[in-house]
Scaffold this active site. Sequence first.
Site, PDB file in Angstrom:
ATOM      1  N   CYS A  73      14.127  75.604  35.522  1.00  0.00           N
ATOM      2  CA  CYS A  73      13.991  74.008  35.567  1.00  0.00           C
ATOM      3  C   CYS A  73      15.043  73.498  36.765  1.00  0.00           C
ATOM      4  CB  CYS A  73      13.972  73.345  34.190  1.00  0.00           C
ATOM      5  SG  CYS A  73      13.242  71.793  34.108  1.00  0.00           S
ATOM      6  N   HIS A 161      10.802  76.719  30.436  1.00  0.00           N
ATOM      7  CA  HIS A 161      12.150  77.231  29.997  1.00  0.00           C
ATOM      8  C   HIS A 161      11.554  78.523  29.221  1.00  0.00           C
ATOM      9  CE1 HIS A 161      14.849  73.995  30.596  1.00  0.00           C
ATOM     10  NE2 HIS A 161      13.790  73.307  30.611  1.00  0.00           N
ATOM     11  N   GLU A 163      13.343  80.552  27.562  1.00  0.00           N
ATOM     12  CA  GLU A 163      14.189  80.442  26.354  1.00  0.00           C
ATOM     13  C   GLU A 163      13.838  79.984  25.166  1.00  0.00           C
ATOM     14  OE1 GLU A 163      16.084  76.836  28.630  1.00  0.00           O
ATOM     15  OE2 GLU A 163      14.867  78.582  28.898  1.00  0.00           O
TER      16      GLU A 163
END
Length: 183
Positions: A73, A161, A163
């Site tokens: 990002c 993202h 994660e």
Amino acid sequence: MTRIVVIDNHGQFTHLERRALRDLGVDTELVDNDTDPNDIDADGIVLSGGPDMDRIGRSPDYLDLDVPVLGICLGMQILAEELGGRVGGGDYGGYADVDVEILDDDDPLIGSLAPETRVWASHADEVKEVPEGFTHTGTSDVCTIEAMSDTERNLYGVQWHPEVAHTDEGEEVFENFIDICEQ
């Protein structure tokens, strides 16, 4: 053991990036983005997401450490801005589920993902033009440049993202980055 440092650009999911790497068996540490580059000993670096370019600390300096870098990002936007690309405001804005089309199935970071993969991304700001040497590797109907890679310099970026649990195949992105760092 492979060591990957996560640079904390004050994003709300940064701790999850470190956890994802740790859970994959990597020696990892979360370090503040004002850390002296000479104090960083790593086989790879993750530039985390964050609120804006005004709070990126010394992140541009870490690009000179001659190790693979994954920008997530804001981290991807740092890569673009610092290396001659262009970043601007997104048309969409906030966080949302997005279907990303993988444009290069040979890309070492995201080429192994499904041709269309569901991700969780913010598009308040986004890369508008990739820097010289980079290949545009992922796109969506929300954001033209969802991912980019410079395999010669081992610099990679994703707008989304990997994660967070909302992202399909996020763990695979980290596994692929670990493989890049181990080569």
